[in-house]
Structure formats: structure tokens, C-alpha cells
Design an enzyme around this catalytic site. Sequence first.
Site, PDB file in Angstrom:
ATOM      1  N   TRP A 189     -39.576  10.649 -50.455  1.00 29.87           N
ATOM      2  CA  TRP A 189     -40.430  11.532 -49.666  1.00 29.87           C
ATOM      3  C   TRP A 189     -40.042  13.000 -49.766  1.00 29.87           C
ATOM      4  O   TRP A 189     -40.637  13.841 -49.091  1.00 29.87           O
ATOM      5  CB  TRP A 189     -40.410  11.096 -48.200  1.00 29.87           C
ATOM      6  N   LYS A 190     -39.055  13.323 -50.608  1.00 28.48           N
ATOM      7  CA  LYS A 190     -38.597  14.710 -50.684  1.00 28.48           C
ATOM      8  C   LYS A 190     -39.410  15.506 -51.719  1.00 28.48           C
ATOM      9  O   LYS A 190     -40.250  14.964 -52.425  1.00 28.48           O
ATOM     10  CB  LYS A 190     -37.108  14.737 -51.005  1.00 28.48           C
ATOM     11  N   HIS A 191     -39.122  16.798 -51.827  1.00 34.43           N
ATOM     12  CA  HIS A 191     -39.886  17.664 -52.732  1.00 34.43           C
ATOM     13  C   HIS A 191     -39.889  17.116 -54.160  1.00 34.43           C
ATOM     14  O   HIS A 191     -40.909  17.185 -54.844  1.00 34.43           O
ATOM     15  CB  HIS A 191     -39.278  19.075 -52.759  1.00 34.43           C
TER      16      HIS A 191
END
Length: 379
Positions: A189-191
Site C-alpha cells: 500500500w506504499k508509494h
Amino acid sequence: MALTFPSMAGSDGRTLGDEEAAAAERVIRSGMLSSVWGTEARALEREMAELYGSRHAIACSSGTAALHLAVVAAAPDPGDEIITTPLTDFGTVAPILAQNAVPVFADVDPATGNLDPDAVAALIGPRTRAIMAVHLFGAPARTAELRALADEHGLALIEDCAQAWLATSPDGRPVGRVGEVGCFSLQQWKHITCGDGGLVITDDDRLAHTMRLFADKGWDRAVGRHHVSFGLNYRMTELQAAVARAQLVKLPWVVEARRRTAARLLKALDGLAGVRLPEPEGHAWWLFPLVLPGGGAPELAERLAGAGIPARAGYLAEPLNRAPVWDGPVYGTSRFPLDGPPAPCPEAERLVAENLLVIDWNEHYTDEHVDAVAAGFGR
């Protein structure tokens, strides 16, 4: 036809493509999937260090592992305390307990949800060993003030940058470069992502050596098969590293795209009654947070979600100082190192219950997506 918002749970909201597929194939065809003998993880470390201007970068298996390495570097004795925020994932706190240290929750700035340095200062005591700041939602925490506190009291400062890739502090430094150790996540779910994975950065040669040993079971490979200290297996695989390298190249575009659309929404919502907008300076926009000082975030989030906008209230079910984990044992039947429940954090608790609303944000949002969000607010 209803407008669909890209999500980091699917290919429409990720930047995964031919480059990552080629990177994975390169590793598989090499026959070497272990970073102990491979080249991809070491190359990722060099590229990360160059991007952030740090002397060292160390790859590991997750963002939680990265934070555990940072806690190991801070070297708390059993029962020592590390001050952190209750508005974060449990991955921030689990490494503190794993080192038999005590997480002490300081309250937050009600405007941002980031640590309030005054609240931190009030909690520093004889057993405090470190401060762990989280750059919540991609907004830079007040690290200059926290750095001054850490220096005044001889403490380590750890930066949890999992949500804040390429965010910058007010003085222009990248977040992760103010503390002794900066920690980053490559979770789904991170960049940017390789599924799971983590990186730590530091300028300190000794801390880098300590963290690298801990991530490899205390094995000093320079002197043979000797385990010179306690450690775990937090090694990143070559597959993770190869995908992460391809993602790292795309990171500047990802953050810039998020900043562009966030600026458009900020302009559209400017002057909206009853809503405090986030400050854009240095923000990396993992999520788009809004604060309703007078409350009503749950009702507004429900209305927005009903209109198809990916909004939710509170971010967490409860701040971590109120999590059920504190009601039971930590190891076996023992509650060590805890000696009681965490103290109240009224501002954090108010944010989660009534005042905080977050909107999922994504580099693939178009002006149409932003305008749909604004329309949900009646703008």
C-alpha cells in the site's frame, strides 16, 4: 457509468509493469534468489543511499523489520522506554516490545496527527532511550524540534518514513535524514512496492554495521561462519530487491503526480467551512487527510463513501494507546516489560473518534477524480 478510483490493491493504481516483470525474470533466470550471494539487494542499497544522500542503506524484509533494526541501533536495555505516537500502524510499536522496551505514547498535534514535541518533552524520563517519529500520511513531522529534544537529553531519534517517501522537512532535508536512522516500507500500500520489503538509511558507520548484523542473524560474513551477536533473519530476497529497484526509478514521478492532484483538491476546498486542510509543504500525500475540528468526520465519511469516493473516518479503529493488545500478556503469560496500561492521549483519541477523515490518494488520479472528490464536498 460511475467513476472508478484507482486503488493500490489493483494494477490500475500501481506502477507495476514491464520493468518489474523483466527484473523478476532477470533474477529467476540467474538461478540466485538469495541476497546473500546475489547482486540486486546490494544494488538497491546503493541506489537508495544515493537517492537520499546517506552513507548507508540496508535492505530488509519489511517496513516493520526496518523499524526493528532502528530500535536495535538505539540499543535500549530491557525496560527502557521509547516515546512514539499512538496514530500509526502496530509495526511501529511491535519492534519496541520485541526488544523488551516499553512504548510510551505521546499525544499528537490536532492539526496534523503527528507527534507534538511538547507532549514528548513532558514524557522524557530517566529510562527514555529514543524518540520514534512517524511522518503520518506523508506529512513531515516536527523533526527539528524533536531533534533538539533528542540532543538535549542524549536520545536517539528514529524516523518512520513508511508513508512519506520523498517528503521533505521545512528546512528542505528529506525526511529520514534528521534522525540517526530513517525507515522506509515497500509494502503493497506504499508509494512504491515489492509486496513487502523495507529499507533503513543512516550516516553512522557503527549503527549500519549493527543493523546489518542483526538482519543477518548476527553473522559476520567477513570473518567466516561466526555469529558475533544476536540477530534475526530479516534479509530481503533478490526478487523483492529487483522489483524494488524498478519501482525506485519511478518514485519521483509517483510523488510528483500525487502532489499535483493534491494541489488541485486543496485549491477546490479552500475556504470550506468546518474543515482544516493539510499543509502542502513537503507533503508526500500517501493519503489526503482532513481535520474537522468540530467533529462529524464519521458522518461526512459515510456520505462521501456513499457517493463512491474512497473516504473513511479515523484512519484506525482506535489509537494504539487504546488497542486491545495492552489487555493481555506480551510474552507467555508475562506482561513484561509493561507495568500498566498506556496513558490517555486525548487529541489522538478525539481525531480517531470524531475529527479525522482520510481520502485514499493515488498517482493515477486524474483531474476528473479530483473534481469528483470536490463535488462530494459540494465544491
